[in-house]
Design a protein around this motif. Structure first.
Motif, PDB file in Angstrom:
ATOM      1  N   ILE A 100       0.833  -1.201   0.000  1.00  0.00           N
ATOM      2  CA  ILE A 100       0.000   0.000   0.000  1.00  0.00           C
ATOM      3  C   ILE A 100       0.875   1.261   0.000  1.00  0.00           C
ATOM      4  N   GLY A 101       1.987   1.230   0.741  1.00  0.00           N
ATOM      5  CA  GLY A 101       2.891   2.380   0.762  1.00  0.00           C
ATOM      6  C   GLY A 101       3.474   2.676  -0.606  1.00  0.00           C
ATOM      7  N   LEU A 102       3.899   1.629  -1.336  1.00  0.00           N
ATOM      8  CA  LEU A 102       4.437   1.815  -2.684  1.00  0.00           C
ATOM      9  C   LEU A 102       3.360   2.297  -3.646  1.00  0.00           C
ATOM     10  N   THR A 103       2.137   1.792  -3.458  1.00  0.00           N
ATOM     11  CA  THR A 103       1.010   2.258  -4.276  1.00  0.00           C
ATOM     12  C   THR A 103       0.761   3.740  -4.043  1.00  0.00           C
ATOM     13  N   ASP A 104       0.804   4.155  -2.772  1.00  0.00           N
ATOM     14  CA  ASP A 104       0.627   5.567  -2.446  1.00  0.00           C
ATOM     15  C   ASP A 104       1.707   6.426  -3.094  1.00  0.00           C
ATOM     16  N   LEU A 105       2.937   5.912  -3.133  1.00  0.00           N
ATOM     17  CA  LEU A 105       4.039   6.654  -3.741  1.00  0.00           C
ATOM     18  C   LEU A 105       3.777   6.886  -5.230  1.00  0.00           C
ATOM     19  N   LEU A 106       3.319   5.841  -5.911  1.00  0.00           N
ATOM     20  CA  LEU A 106       3.028   5.965  -7.347  1.00  0.00           C
ATOM     21  C   LEU A 106       1.897   6.961  -7.594  1.00  0.00           C
ATOM     22  N   PHE A 107       0.865   6.909  -6.759  1.00  0.00           N
ATOM     23  CA  PHE A 107      -0.259   7.835  -6.939  1.00  0.00           C
ATOM     24  C   PHE A 107       0.152   9.268  -6.608  1.00  0.00           C
ATOM     25  N   ALA A 108       1.065   9.452  -5.659  1.00  0.00           N
ATOM     26  CA  ALA A 108       1.540  10.800  -5.346  1.00  0.00           C
ATOM     27  C   ALA A 108       2.297  11.395  -6.525  1.00  0.00           C
ATOM     28  N   VAL A 109       3.083  10.564  -7.194  1.00  0.00           N
ATOM     29  CA  VAL A 109       3.835  11.024  -8.366  1.00  0.00           C
ATOM     30  C   VAL A 109       2.883  11.515  -9.455  1.00  0.00           C
ATOM     31  N   ASP A 110       1.727  10.863  -9.601  1.00  0.00           N
ATOM     32  CA  ASP A 110       0.743  11.262 -10.610  1.00  0.00           C
ATOM     33  C   ASP A 110      -0.071  12.477 -10.184  1.00  0.00           C
ATOM     34  N   SER A 111      -0.509  12.480  -8.923  1.00  0.00           N
ATOM     35  CA  SER A 111      -1.511  13.466  -8.509  1.00  0.00           C
ATOM     36  C   SER A 111      -0.927  14.843  -8.222  1.00  0.00           C
ATOM     37  N   ILE A 112       0.288  14.925  -7.713  1.00  0.00           N
ATOM     38  CA  ILE A 112       0.848  16.235  -7.352  1.00  0.00           C
ATOM     39  C   ILE A 112       1.062  17.119  -8.580  1.00  0.00           C
ATOM     40  N   PRO A 113       1.667  16.626  -9.685  1.00  0.00           N
ATOM     41  CA  PRO A 113       1.741  17.479 -10.878  1.00  0.00           C
ATOM     42  C   PRO A 113       0.362  17.891 -11.389  1.00  0.00           C
ATOM     43  N   ALA A 114      -0.630  17.014 -11.219  1.00  0.00           N
ATOM     44  CA  ALA A 114      -1.981  17.332 -11.697  1.00  0.00           C
ATOM     45  C   ALA A 114      -2.557  18.544 -10.978  1.00  0.00           C
ATOM     46  N   ILE A 115      -2.430  18.595  -9.666  1.00  0.00           N
ATOM     47  CA  ILE A 115      -3.030  19.713  -8.935  1.00  0.00           C
ATOM     48  C   ILE A 115      -2.206  20.992  -9.089  1.00  0.00           C
ATOM     49  N   PHE A 116      -0.886  20.869  -9.328  1.00  0.00           N
ATOM     50  CA  PHE A 116      -0.104  22.069  -9.605  1.00  0.00           C
ATOM     51  C   PHE A 116      -0.485  22.683 -10.955  1.00  0.00           C
ATOM     52  N   GLY A 117      -1.196  21.908 -11.768  1.00  0.00           N
ATOM     53  CA  GLY A 117      -1.738  22.459 -13.003  1.00  0.00           C
ATOM     54  C   GLY A 117      -2.969  23.306 -12.767  1.00  0.00           C
ATOM     55  N   LEU A 118      -3.538  23.238 -11.559  1.00  0.00           N
ATOM     56  CA  LEU A 118      -4.740  24.003 -11.223  1.00  0.00           C
ATOM     57  C   LEU A 118      -4.433  25.161 -10.281  1.00  0.00           C
ATOM     58  N   THR A 119      -3.380  25.042  -9.488  1.00  0.00           N
ATOM     59  CA  THR A 119      -2.998  26.102  -8.558  1.00  0.00           C
ATOM     60  C   THR A 119      -1.516  25.983  -8.251  1.00  0.00           C
ATOM     61  N   GLN A 120      -0.870  27.108  -7.995  1.00  0.00           N
ATOM     62  CA  GLN A 120       0.540  27.089  -7.586  1.00  0.00           C
ATOM     63  C   GLN A 120       0.686  27.363  -6.094  1.00  0.00           C
ATOM     64  N   SER A 121      -0.433  27.416  -5.373  1.00  0.00           N
ATOM     65  CA  SER A 121      -0.400  27.647  -3.934  1.00  0.00           C
ATOM     66  C   SER A 121      -0.170  26.342  -3.192  1.00  0.00           C
ATOM     67  N   ALA A 122       0.948  26.252  -2.455  1.00  0.00           N
ATOM     68  CA  ALA A 122       1.249  25.031  -1.701  1.00  0.00           C
ATOM     69  C   ALA A 122       0.175  24.764  -0.640  1.00  0.00           C
ATOM     70  N   PHE A 123      -0.386  25.838  -0.062  1.00  0.00           N
ATOM     71  CA  PHE A 123      -1.427  25.673   0.954  1.00  0.00           C
ATOM     72  C   PHE A 123      -2.668  25.021   0.349  1.00  0.00           C
ATOM     73  N   ILE A 124      -3.096  25.492  -0.810  1.00  0.00           N
ATOM     74  CA  ILE A 124      -4.266  24.915  -1.475  1.00  0.00           C
ATOM     75  C   ILE A 124      -3.978  23.481  -1.903  1.00  0.00           C
ATOM     76  N   VAL A 125      -2.783  23.249  -2.435  1.00  0.00           N
ATOM     77  CA  VAL A 125      -2.416  21.901  -2.877  1.00  0.00           C
ATOM     78  C   VAL A 125      -2.491  20.917  -1.710  1.00  0.00           C
ATOM     79  N   PHE A 126      -1.914  21.298  -0.561  1.00  0.00           N
ATOM     80  CA  PHE A 126      -1.885  20.370   0.567  1.00  0.00           C
ATOM     81  C   PHE A 126      -3.272  20.165   1.166  1.00  0.00           C
ATOM     82  N   THR A 127      -4.028  21.253   1.348  1.00  0.00           N
ATOM     83  CA  THR A 127      -5.367  21.104   1.944  1.00  0.00           C
ATOM     84  C   THR A 127      -6.294  20.324   1.017  1.00  0.00           C
ATOM     85  N   ALA A 128      -6.165  20.521  -0.298  1.00  0.00           N
ATOM     86  CA  ALA A 128      -6.988  19.758  -1.242  1.00  0.00           C
ATOM     87  C   ALA A 128      -6.677  18.273  -1.134  1.00  0.00           C
ATOM     88  N   ASN A 129      -5.388  17.928  -1.015  1.00  0.00           N
ATOM     89  CA  ASN A 129      -5.000  16.527  -0.838  1.00  0.00           C
ATOM     90  C   ASN A 129      -5.484  15.985   0.493  1.00  0.00           C
TER      91      ASN A 129
END
Length: 349
Positions: A202-231
């Motif tokens: 599950i930890g390795l699965t989470d790592l793979l999904f983090a690699v995909d999802s973080i660039p995706a949300i930075f495409g919607l906002t550049q605010s680290a606060f919004i990125v983290f709270t949305a996650n």
């Protein structure tokens, strides 16, 4: 530039941290399989909490940043639901007792939060200092979306099986679960239980999904606060959603295709943004490409919601979904016939 009162940011993390801690302690002290009612109430609570936070964002920061949060939260929530498919496969493959699946999921969510926090901190620093990284993020999401649309999942399954085989040769391990314990004693020797492999997988699965999802949300906002709270809001309630959806997950046959479209759309948005703020000397002489359009956040939100709605409706109306529902009902009937003692008294009468 997003500017919020310090008390609001600190208060947000304190309140959410307390809620997550309570949720974790509740699972540890009372391991059980939640009822549909319990799971539904928890999911409703977390969704209502996210919507309340969205309202506060609109009030404190205005429509633009409020919309960025909603778009980011919905995107991350959708990708987290896709994560549930993998969790279901992992639970089934290792035959994790239903009573302890809540605890496994909670540990998985905590691992995901830690990993995403690290990726967000790194991503925010890179985005702030190197505008050209948006080209890389955009290309990566386009490739990821394409791969997800055509991937059957067999490659991941083969890799996962190879990993499990390797772990079993390295770690002395028992054949059976010992409740929620990570270690047990077999023939006088201390060995690990299969729960360790479940956590690692599950930890390795989470790592793979983090690699995909973080660039995706930075495409919607550049605010680290919004990125983290949305996650954070996307992952909260994911454990209860696992039990609430249950067999419905197998009926969402087009969800992966919908998510592939979302990733592709955000990938295009990132490339256009990179062109708009271009500073690379070998592209347009290092000048900004003014004709490259910037896709407004409210348009992104509409596209994301539209894709999710269409993918969900198309899935539930598809023959494949109906067949999956029939298979689930037949399996449930077979389970009841094997264990009639689990039926309600009025059913037996």
């Amino acid at each position: 530039m997003l500017e919020l009162p310090l008390w609001f940011e600190v208060g947000t993390f304190v309140v959410l941290g307390i809620i997550l801690l309570f949720d974790l302690l509740y699972v540890i002290k009372r391991p059980h399989e939640p009822s549909m009612k319990e799971a539904g109430l928890w999911v409703s609570f977390y969704v209502a909490l996210a919507l309340l936070f969205a309202g506060l964002m609109f009030a404190f920061t205005g429509a633009e940043f409020g919309t960025q949060f909603v778009a980011g939260w919905i995107t991350e929530y959708s990708l987290s639901i896709d994560n549930l498919f993998v969790f279901i496969i992992i639970m089934a493959r290792f035959s994790v007792p239903r009573k302890y699946q809540q605890e496994v999921l909670m540990v998985g969510i905590i691992i995901a939060l830690i990993l995403r926090g690290i990726f967000i901190a790194l991503g925010a620093t890179v985005v702030e200092n190197f505008s050209w990284v948006f080209y890389i993020f955009g290309a990566f999401l386009l490739w990821t979306g394409y791969k997800q649309a055509k991937d059957s999942g067999e490659d991941e399954e083969h890799t996962e099986n190879a990993l499990i085989t390797k772990l079993r040769t390295v770690l002395p391990m028992s054949e059976k679960f010992e409740g929620n314990k990570l270690r047990t004693v077999v023939d006088g020797k201390k060995v690990f239980t299969p729960m360790v492999i479940v956590f690692i997988t599950i930890g390795l699965t989470d790592l793979l999904f983090a690699v995909d999802s973080i660039p995706a949300i930075f495409g919607l906002t550049q605010s680290a606060f919004i990125v983290f709270t949305a996650n954070l809001f996307a992952l909260m309630g994911l454990r209860q959603l696992y039990f609430l959806l249950g067999g419905l997950m197998t009926r969402l046959v087009y969800l992966k295709h919908g998510l592939a479209l979302i990733l592709g759309f955000i990938g295009v948005k990132l490339v256009l943004h990179a062109m708009h703020v271009n500073e690379l000397p070998f592209i347009n002489g290092g000048q900004h490409i003014e004709w490259a359009p910037e896709i407004p956040t409210f348009v992104s939100l509409g596209v994301i919601v539209g894709i999710i709605v269409v993918a969900t409706v198309a899935s539930l109306l598809s023959p494949a979904a109906k067949a999956a529902k029939l298979d689930a009902e037949l399996a449930a009937d077979a389970e009841k016939s094997r264990h009639p003692e689990h039926e309600a008294p009025e059913q037996r009468r």
